[in-house]
Structure formats: C-alpha cells, structure tokens
Scaffold this motif. Sequence first.
Motif, PDB file in Angstrom:
ATOM      1  N   GLU A  27       0.814  -1.223   0.000  1.00  0.00           N
ATOM      2  CA  GLU A  27       0.000   0.000   0.000  1.00  0.00           C
ATOM      3  C   GLU A  27       0.846   1.271   0.000  1.00  0.00           C
ATOM      4  OE1 GLU A  27      -0.549  -2.567   2.026  1.00  0.00           O
ATOM      5  OE2 GLU A  27      -2.537  -3.284   1.471  1.00  0.00           O
ATOM      6  N   PRO A  28       1.828   1.403   0.928  1.00  0.00           N
ATOM      7  CA  PRO A  28       2.638   2.620   0.886  1.00  0.00           C
ATOM      8  C   PRO A  28       3.530   2.705  -0.354  1.00  0.00           C
ATOM      9  CG  PRO A  28       3.442   1.160   2.611  1.00  0.00           C
ATOM     10  CD  PRO A  28       2.158   0.585   2.093  1.00  0.00           C
ATOM     11  N   ASN A  31       1.179   3.900  -3.152  1.00  0.00           N
ATOM     12  CA  ASN A  31       0.754   5.262  -2.834  1.00  0.00           C
ATOM     13  C   ASN A  31       1.870   6.257  -3.153  1.00  0.00           C
ATOM     14  OD1 ASN A  31      -1.211   7.139  -1.601  1.00  0.00           O
ATOM     15  ND2 ASN A  31       0.340   7.328  -0.011  1.00  0.00           N
ATOM     16  N   ASP A  32       3.077   5.987  -2.663  1.00  0.00           N
ATOM     17  CA  ASP A  32       4.184   6.918  -2.885  1.00  0.00           C
ATOM     18  C   ASP A  32       4.585   6.997  -4.352  1.00  0.00           C
ATOM     19  OD1 ASP A  32       4.079   7.405  -0.209  1.00  0.00           O
ATOM     20  OD2 ASP A  32       6.166   6.864   0.205  1.00  0.00           O
ATOM     21  N   CYS A  34       2.588   6.539  -7.036  1.00  0.00           N
ATOM     22  CA  CYS A  34       1.545   7.277  -7.775  1.00  0.00           C
ATOM     23  C   CYS A  34       1.508   8.746  -7.390  1.00  0.00           C
ATOM     24  CB  CYS A  34       0.178   6.647  -7.530  1.00  0.00           C
ATOM     25  SG  CYS A  34       0.023   4.994  -8.215  1.00  0.00           S
ATOM     26  N   VAL A  35       1.525   9.023  -6.094  1.00  0.00           N
ATOM     27  CA  VAL A  35       1.463  10.413  -5.644  1.00  0.00           C
ATOM     28  C   VAL A  35       2.747  11.151  -6.024  1.00  0.00           C
ATOM     29  CG1 VAL A  35       1.231  11.941  -3.644  1.00  0.00           C
ATOM     30  CG2 VAL A  35      -0.162   9.877  -3.804  1.00  0.00           C
ATOM     31  N   TRP A  62      -3.565  14.609   0.830  1.00  0.00           N
ATOM     32  CA  TRP A  62      -3.748  13.167   0.687  1.00  0.00           C
ATOM     33  C   TRP A  62      -2.586  12.409   1.331  1.00  0.00           C
ATOM     34  CZ3 TRP A  62      -6.758   9.239   0.288  1.00  0.00           C
ATOM     35  CH2 TRP A  62      -6.214   7.986   0.001  1.00  0.00           C
ATOM     36  N   LEU A  63      -1.352  12.866   1.108  1.00  0.00           N
ATOM     37  CA  LEU A  63      -0.195  12.188   1.700  1.00  0.00           C
ATOM     38  C   LEU A  63      -0.277  12.165   3.224  1.00  0.00           C
ATOM     39  CD1 LEU A  63       2.874  13.344  -0.402  1.00  0.00           C
ATOM     40  CD2 LEU A  63       2.147  11.003   0.006  1.00  0.00           C
ATOM     41  N   SER A  66      -3.261   9.641   3.976  1.00  0.00           N
ATOM     42  CA  SER A  66      -3.256   8.319   3.356  1.00  0.00           C
ATOM     43  C   SER A  66      -2.793   7.175   4.249  1.00  0.00           C
ATOM     44  CB  SER A  66      -2.451   8.340   2.052  1.00  0.00           C
ATOM     45  OG  SER A  66      -1.088   8.620   2.299  1.00  0.00           O
ATOM     46  N   LEU A  70      -5.536   4.364   4.164  1.00  0.00           N
ATOM     47  CA  LEU A  70      -5.176   3.135   3.453  1.00  0.00           C
ATOM     48  C   LEU A  70      -4.753   2.005   4.396  1.00  0.00           C
ATOM     49  CD1 LEU A  70      -3.182   4.592   0.409  1.00  0.00           C
ATOM     50  CD2 LEU A  70      -5.564   3.822   0.473  1.00  0.00           C
ATOM     51  N   ASP A  82       5.438   9.977   4.678  1.00  0.00           N
ATOM     52  CA  ASP A  82       4.292  10.569   3.977  1.00  0.00           C
ATOM     53  C   ASP A  82       3.779  11.818   4.679  1.00  0.00           C
ATOM     54  OD1 ASP A  82       4.538   8.623   2.093  1.00  0.00           O
ATOM     55  OD2 ASP A  82       2.608   7.663   2.484  1.00  0.00           O
TER      56      ASP A  82
END
Length: 111
Positions: A27-28, A31-32, A34-35, A62-63, A66, A70, A82
Amino acid sequence: MWARWLNVILGFWLVSAPFVLDYRLQEPQLNDLCVGLGVMLLALAAIAIPKLRYANTLLGVWLILSPFLLGFGGYRTATLNDIIVGLLVTALSLVWDHRVWTPHRRPLTQS
C-alpha cells in the motif's frame, strides 16, 4: 518558481522512497509511487501555469491522511515519510507567486 522546483524534488523523493527506505508493504509503495509522479508532473506543469500548483495542495493533504485511510498508519517509516513530505508539498504549493497575482504593467510611454 523555486517552490515548484522543490516540489519536483519532493515528488522524485516519493517515487524513490519505497526503495531507499525499503517499504515492506504494498500500500505505501503504490501510494508513494503514484502520488510522487503526480506531484512531479503537477509541479512541472505549474511552472508554466502557476495556478496548477493548488492541485499539489490536494496531493499533499492526501499524503498526510493516506497512511490512516489506506491502513498503513502502523508502519512507522512510511507514515512519517508521507506526513513530512505531505506537509512540505502542501506548504510549497501555497507559496505565493507574484506572477499569478500581480497585474501586468505597461511601460510608461512618453507623449
């Protein structure tokens, strides 16, 4: 404009952080990645179109949220990264840019 370039660097950091910090959870990592790509691309676009910088405000918020949304808030390394990067991205996206708010002045002409 310097704030946009710092956000490009922070976006690059986000893309590389899962590998440098050796995230163990998917997940992280996703996330990292894409962001981070989003932050980089929006910061580069905001150099040409300054009002686009506000989109990075949303990504910064969001960061910050998240890890908890998430479900990886218990994973300290990714969560701290994040939150810190999210605060920086948000703050830098709100840096005032005189090109956006200063009206263009015409040079004085002699009559």
